[in-house]
Design a protein around this motif. Sequence first.
Motif, PDB file in Angstrom:
ATOM      1  N   PHE A  82      -1.251  10.289   3.172  1.00  0.00           N
ATOM      2  CA  PHE A  82       0.153   9.939   2.974  1.00  0.00           C
ATOM      3  C   PHE A  82       0.451   8.573   3.564  1.00  0.00           C
ATOM      4  O   PHE A  82       1.096   8.460   4.604  1.00  0.00           O
ATOM      5  N   PRO A  83      -0.016   7.477   2.980  1.00  0.00           N
ATOM      6  CA  PRO A  83       0.208   6.163   3.578  1.00  0.00           C
ATOM      7  C   PRO A  83       1.673   5.804   3.669  1.00  0.00           C
ATOM      8  O   PRO A  83       2.069   5.046   4.546  1.00  0.00           O
ATOM      9  N   PHE A  84       2.471   6.338   2.748  1.00  0.00           N
ATOM     10  CA  PHE A  84       3.876   5.963   2.755  1.00  0.00           C
ATOM     11  C   PHE A  84       4.644   6.606   3.905  1.00  0.00           C
ATOM     12  O   PHE A  84       5.776   6.237   4.176  1.00  0.00           O
ATOM     13  N   LEU A  85       4.052   7.600   4.594  1.00  0.00           N
ATOM     14  CA  LEU A  85       4.731   8.175   5.751  1.00  0.00           C
ATOM     15  C   LEU A  85       4.865   7.160   6.881  1.00  0.00           C
ATOM     16  O   LEU A  85       5.733   7.279   7.734  1.00  0.00           O
ATOM     17  N   GLN A  86       3.983   6.147   6.880  1.00  0.00           N
ATOM     18  CA  GLN A  86       4.034   5.142   7.933  1.00  0.00           C
ATOM     19  C   GLN A  86       5.333   4.362   7.900  1.00  0.00           C
ATOM     20  O   GLN A  86       5.765   3.814   8.904  1.00  0.00           O
ATOM     21  N   LYS A  87       5.967   4.325   6.695  1.00  0.00           N
ATOM     22  CA  LYS A  87       7.203   3.560   6.573  1.00  0.00           C
ATOM     23  C   LYS A  87       8.317   4.167   7.407  1.00  0.00           C
ATOM     24  O   LYS A  87       9.257   3.483   7.801  1.00  0.00           O
ATOM     25  N   PHE A 136      -1.356   0.981  -7.850  1.00  0.00           N
ATOM     26  CA  PHE A 136      -2.807   0.836  -7.832  1.00  0.00           C
ATOM     27  C   PHE A 136      -3.379   1.108  -6.444  1.00  0.00           C
ATOM     28  O   PHE A 136      -4.454   1.697  -6.306  1.00  0.00           O
ATOM     29  N   GLN A 137      -2.661   0.668  -5.410  1.00  0.00           N
ATOM     30  CA  GLN A 137      -3.172   0.773  -4.049  1.00  0.00           C
ATOM     31  C   GLN A 137      -2.623   1.980  -3.295  1.00  0.00           C
ATOM     32  O   GLN A 137      -3.060   2.253  -2.181  1.00  0.00           O
ATOM     33  N   GLN A 138      -1.702   2.722  -3.905  1.00  0.00           N
ATOM     34  CA  GLN A 138      -1.003   3.768  -3.172  1.00  0.00           C
ATOM     35  C   GLN A 138      -1.926   4.877  -2.697  1.00  0.00           C
ATOM     36  O   GLN A 138      -1.854   5.323  -1.558  1.00  0.00           O
ATOM     37  N   GLN A 139      -2.807   5.347  -3.560  1.00  0.00           N
ATOM     38  CA  GLN A 139      -3.677   6.457  -3.203  1.00  0.00           C
ATOM     39  C   GLN A 139      -5.083   6.200  -3.739  1.00  0.00           C
ATOM     40  O   GLN A 139      -5.463   6.684  -4.803  1.00  0.00           O
ATOM     41  N   VAL A 140      -5.862   5.442  -3.002  1.00  0.00           N
ATOM     42  CA  VAL A 140      -7.236   5.160  -3.386  1.00  0.00           C
ATOM     43  C   VAL A 140      -8.095   6.352  -2.961  1.00  0.00           C
ATOM     44  O   VAL A 140      -7.976   6.843  -1.835  1.00  0.00           O
TER      45      VAL A 140
END
Length: 535
Positions: free
Chosen positions: A11-16, A101-105
């Motif tokens: 969940f990279p967007f949780l860092q926001k 493209f980079q959201q969930q590699v």
Amino acid sequence: MTTLRRIHSWFPFLQKTASSAQCRPPLTCQHAASAITCHQHRLRAVATLHTRAFTLSARTLKNTDDDLKGGQQRFGSTMEETEEEDEDEDFIEDSEVEELFQQQVPTGIEGHHRVFIVHPDVKWGSRKQYLTTAELMMAEAVGLVNTLDNWKVVDQIILSTKTPQKKRIFGKGNFEFLTEKIRQTSGITAVFVNVERLYPLSERELEEAWGVKVFDRYSVVLHIFRCNARTKEAKLQISLAEIPLLRSRVKNEIANLDQQGGKSRYIGGSGETLMEFQQRLLKEREMKIRSALEKLRKKRHLLRSQRKHKEFPTVSVLGYTNCGKTTLIKALTGDSGLQPRNQLFATLDVTVHAGQLPSRMTVLYVDTIGFLSQLPHQLIDSFSATLEDIKHSDLLIHVRDISHPETVNQKVNVLNVLKNLQIPDRLMNSMIEVHNKIDLVDDYQPEEPNTMSISALEEQGLDELKAAVEKDIVNSTGKHILDLEIDLSTPQLSWLYKEATVQDVQVNADEGSAVVNVIISTAAYGRYKKLFVGR
């Protein structure tokens, strides 16, 4: 612990929203439930967040070298295609595409890898390959790995199997032998099992047994695509093709979490499990990607319609990956901007290049993505927008690397893909088969009828190919190539410029006449004769 970190990193967007929530990753596997609870308010926020809509703006399409990078159109320096403003056409910002493209590699595949390749040789049943050998299939697998700059083949093995559909692919004896060999080979960071797709359960079983990442052809080819992606459309299509891979990874990670004692099945009070939550996020992402691709598809359709309106015949050049398609188009068009590469999947996007036939008729050669054996339908489906151009061509050229030991098998694979794409019979029946790279075959003699032998690199046989293309284009489009003698005092010349394609005008000033070389449809020629002949 490792699994929890992978779940958390998924969940990279949780860092926001991290600044507003001071929760830390769990310190032990037993704290999995509390860790998920600790992130509840962030997960709820994400679950209810409306994804920012694509920034859309109506714009005027200026020419085919505009920044429609998804399916970039490249015509010669003398050709410009003025396009009308279409207020309904939406434009997708580069930043929006890059975010998707980079959201969930897919995890674990990036970076350096020292790879052990395993090829299961199926000896019996429907999965047995009859048109190739295990050695040639292994060679192709090695070629795939060598295409990637940071990957290196450490060792390789071919093992026979009767049960490729089972979790561990091989029988007990062969599996134990293979496991021991992998463990004894130092420096391995990944195993490439040369099969079309591994079931999620098989992938997890093999990773647990071997202690390293396990990849199949689907994941390796997708990674090659990701490394080569340059345009919007390619990036979106790759992101779409990665969805099944991400779904299987989610299942494995949740299963590992459960095994390690992470018993918190629901997120907050929503009644939604972590699995359901992640699958929903993937579904939403898939819908965004499909929406973006549909906008690019509409734009491609507009360009295609304008090319048809201007009566530019289109020739799609297709074939197995690395067969020499781009080299051939460069030789046919003289386009110095084309830079062919001796690499698998060097071309991921449709590019269009103008060339002239012997009659000076201008045609557009479409460079397409290369095909490969044992690719799942999902991958082909993801690139259907790109491959759609093939269906709308006036002529197909099938390029074969005649020097390749698997050239017959490659032909079968290409024809099977075309069949699955439901290419119209008129195109399949008129397709020109070209045997390329004859310079690499000693004393080459064609063994198949109705084929053309060339060397695109050495520019051998191109005149004969151009003549064949011209003949088939004239037949398929119902056009005529004519020299018409006209009276310059009449509106004949202006009428021809409007209703036909004028290739050349030879003026006889003394007589006030001219001989005009035109490409004209049957219907237009009938109107011409009715208006001007016999007057």
